[in-house]
Each structure stands twice: as structure tokens, then as C-alpha cells.
Design a protein around this motif. Structure first.
Motif, PDB file in Angstrom:
ATOM      1  N   GLN A  78       9.920   1.742 -11.929  1.00 23.37           N
ATOM      2  CA  GLN A  78       9.489   0.962 -13.083  1.00 23.37           C
ATOM      3  C   GLN A  78       7.975   0.790 -13.168  1.00 23.37           C
ATOM      4  OE1 GLN A  78      11.877  -2.661 -13.627  1.00 23.37           O
ATOM      5  NE2 GLN A  78      13.323  -1.744 -12.186  1.00 23.37           N
ATOM      6  N   ALA A  79       7.293   0.850 -12.038  1.00 25.95           N
ATOM      7  CA  ALA A  79       5.841   0.651 -12.020  1.00 25.95           C
ATOM      8  C   ALA A  79       5.204   1.644 -11.051  1.00 25.95           C
ATOM      9  CB  ALA A  79       5.522  -0.784 -11.616  1.00 25.95           C
ATOM     10  N   PRO A  80       5.355   2.944 -11.329  1.00 27.05           N
ATOM     11  CA  PRO A  80       4.869   3.941 -10.378  1.00 27.05           C
ATOM     12  C   PRO A  80       3.355   3.910 -10.173  1.00 27.05           C
ATOM     13  CG  PRO A  80       5.492   4.993 -12.438  1.00 27.05           C
ATOM     14  CD  PRO A  80       5.938   3.561 -12.517  1.00 27.05           C
ATOM     15  N   GLY A  81       2.620   3.414 -11.143  1.00 24.26           N
ATOM     16  CA  GLY A  81       1.162   3.375 -11.012  1.00 24.26           C
ATOM     17  C   GLY A  81       0.617   2.077 -10.461  1.00 24.26           C
ATOM     18  N   ALA A  82       1.486   1.140 -10.087  1.00 20.68           N
ATOM     19  CA  ALA A  82       1.022  -0.153  -9.565  1.00 20.68           C
ATOM     20  C   ALA A  82       0.269   0.050  -8.261  1.00 20.68           C
ATOM     21  CB  ALA A  82       2.205  -1.094  -9.346  1.00 20.68           C
ATOM     22  N   PRO A  83      -0.838  -0.661  -8.095  1.00 15.74           N
ATOM     23  CA  PRO A  83      -1.566  -0.551  -6.826  1.00 15.74           C
ATOM     24  C   PRO A  83      -0.670  -0.974  -5.662  1.00 15.74           C
ATOM     25  CG  PRO A  83      -2.822  -1.830  -8.432  1.00 15.74           C
ATOM     26  CD  PRO A  83      -1.458  -1.603  -9.010  1.00 15.74           C
ATOM     27  N   ARG A  84      -0.898  -0.389  -4.526  1.00 20.14           N
ATOM     28  CA  ARG A  84      -0.144  -0.716  -3.316  1.00 20.14           C
ATOM     29  C   ARG A  84      -0.999  -1.615  -2.426  1.00 20.14           C
ATOM     30  NH1 ARG A  84       3.337   0.858  -6.461  1.00 20.14           N
ATOM     31  NH2 ARG A  84       4.575   2.708  -6.076  1.00 20.14           N
ATOM     32  N   THR A  85      -0.341  -2.431  -1.622  1.00 24.99           N
ATOM     33  CA  THR A  85      -1.041  -3.290  -0.694  1.00 24.99           C
ATOM     34  C   THR A  85      -0.415  -3.175   0.684  1.00 24.99           C
ATOM     35  OG1 THR A  85      -1.673  -5.574  -0.188  1.00 24.99           O
ATOM     36  CG2 THR A  85       0.426  -5.272  -1.310  1.00 24.99           C
ATOM     37  N   ASP A  86      -1.212  -3.407   1.703  1.00 21.26           N
ATOM     38  CA  ASP A  86      -0.667  -3.418   3.047  1.00 21.26           C
ATOM     39  C   ASP A  86      -0.749  -4.822   3.623  1.00 21.26           C
ATOM     40  OD1 ASP A  86      -3.371  -3.608   3.502  1.00 21.26           O
ATOM     41  OD2 ASP A  86      -3.446  -2.023   5.005  1.00 21.26           O
ATOM     42  N   ALA A  87      -0.911  -5.824   2.753  1.00 22.74           N
ATOM     43  CA  ALA A  87      -0.993  -7.213   3.195  1.00 22.74           C
ATOM     44  C   ALA A  87       0.307  -7.647   3.854  1.00 22.74           C
ATOM     45  CB  ALA A  87      -1.296  -8.126   2.010  1.00 22.74           C
ATOM     46  N   GLU A  88       0.185  -8.313   4.975  1.00 20.71           N
ATOM     47  CA  GLU A  88       1.355  -8.848   5.679  1.00 20.71           C
ATOM     48  C   GLU A  88       1.821 -10.111   4.982  1.00 20.71           C
ATOM     49  OE1 GLU A  88       3.155  -7.792   8.214  1.00 20.71           O
ATOM     50  OE2 GLU A  88       1.934  -6.037   8.681  1.00 20.71           O
ATOM     51  N   PHE A  89       3.107 -10.388   5.100  1.00 23.55           N
ATOM     52  CA  PHE A  89       3.665 -11.630   4.587  1.00 23.55           C
ATOM     53  C   PHE A  89       3.181 -12.771   5.462  1.00 23.55           C
ATOM     54  CE2 PHE A  89       7.050 -14.799   5.107  1.00 23.55           C
ATOM     55  CZ  PHE A  89       6.976 -15.357   3.854  1.00 23.55           C
ATOM     56  N   GLU A  90       2.727 -13.851   4.837  1.00 22.82           N
ATOM     57  CA  GLU A  90       2.312 -15.047   5.590  1.00 22.82           C
ATOM     58  C   GLU A  90       3.137 -16.211   5.104  1.00 22.82           C
ATOM     59  OE1 GLU A  90      -1.877 -15.720   5.474  1.00 22.82           O
ATOM     60  OE2 GLU A  90      -2.317 -13.596   5.764  1.00 22.82           O
ATOM     61  N   ARG A  91       3.673 -16.979   6.029  1.00 23.26           N
ATOM     62  CA  ARG A  91       4.483 -18.146   5.668  1.00 23.26           C
ATOM     63  C   ARG A  91       3.623 -19.314   5.325  1.00 23.26           C
ATOM     64  NH1 ARG A  91       9.951 -17.768   9.026  1.00 23.26           N
ATOM     65  NH2 ARG A  91       9.880 -15.577   9.301  1.00 23.26           N
TER      66      ARG A  91
END
Length: 91
Positions: A78-91
Motif C-alpha cells: 500500500q505504501a511502497p515508497g514510504a521511507p524506512r526506519t531502523d528505529a527501535e521500539f521504546e516503551r
């Protein structure tokens, strides 16, 4: 009370206020990004006048993770051009 019956008694001004409140919540949800895309959203549900606490079912881990993977794959479609991130999940 029937769902949405409360709207019948609202003035035009009160209806406009309600619409703005709901639109703001929808925009907040729509504009979620990164890890926020995957979360349970009780604040959104709390906008409804019924005030019920939804009883959710939580899949077992393997099924849950397959669902997460399927959701992430749908984002690729649905969003093939969306930027990717490698940010970790933080609680």
C-alpha cells in the motif's frame, strides 16, 4: 439509548465541536507512523459516547506474529515508497 441518539439533541454548534474533536482524533490516528502503527487504540474508541470497554482477544504468539508480518507486508503493497526506519521500539 440507541447508538448516535445523542446527536439528535445536539445544537448545530455542539455538532461542529463534536465533528472537530472526532476529526482531530482521526488525524492523530491517520498520522501515526513507525511503531505507533501497531498499537491497540483505546483512546480512539473512548471517543464514542457508549463508553464500553471492548473485550479484546489476543492471539497466541505465533499467530500474532504472523498477523504482524502480514500487516507489515500490506504496508509494502500500500505504501511502497514510504521511507524506512531502523528505529527501535521504546516503551
Amino acid at each position: 439509548m440507541a447508538p448516535d441518539q445523542d446527536l439528535e439533541d445536539m445544537s448545530a454548534d455542539a455538532l461542529r465541536v463534536e465533528v472537530r474533536r472526532l476529526r482531530a482524533a482521526i488525524r492523530e490516528h491517520r498520522d501515526a507512523t513507525g511503531h505507533a502503527l501497531c498499537w491497540h487504540h483505546p483512546r480512539m474508541w473512548a471517543l464514542l459516547p457508549e463508553g464500553v470497554d471492548p473485550e479484546i482477544e489476543v492471539p497466541e504468539w505465533p499467530r500474532f506474529l504472523r498477523g504482524c508480518v502480514a500487516y507489515r507486508e500490506s504496508l509494502d503493497r500500500q505504501a511502497p515508497g514510504a521511507p524506512r526506519t531502523d528505529a527501535e521500539f521504546e516503551r
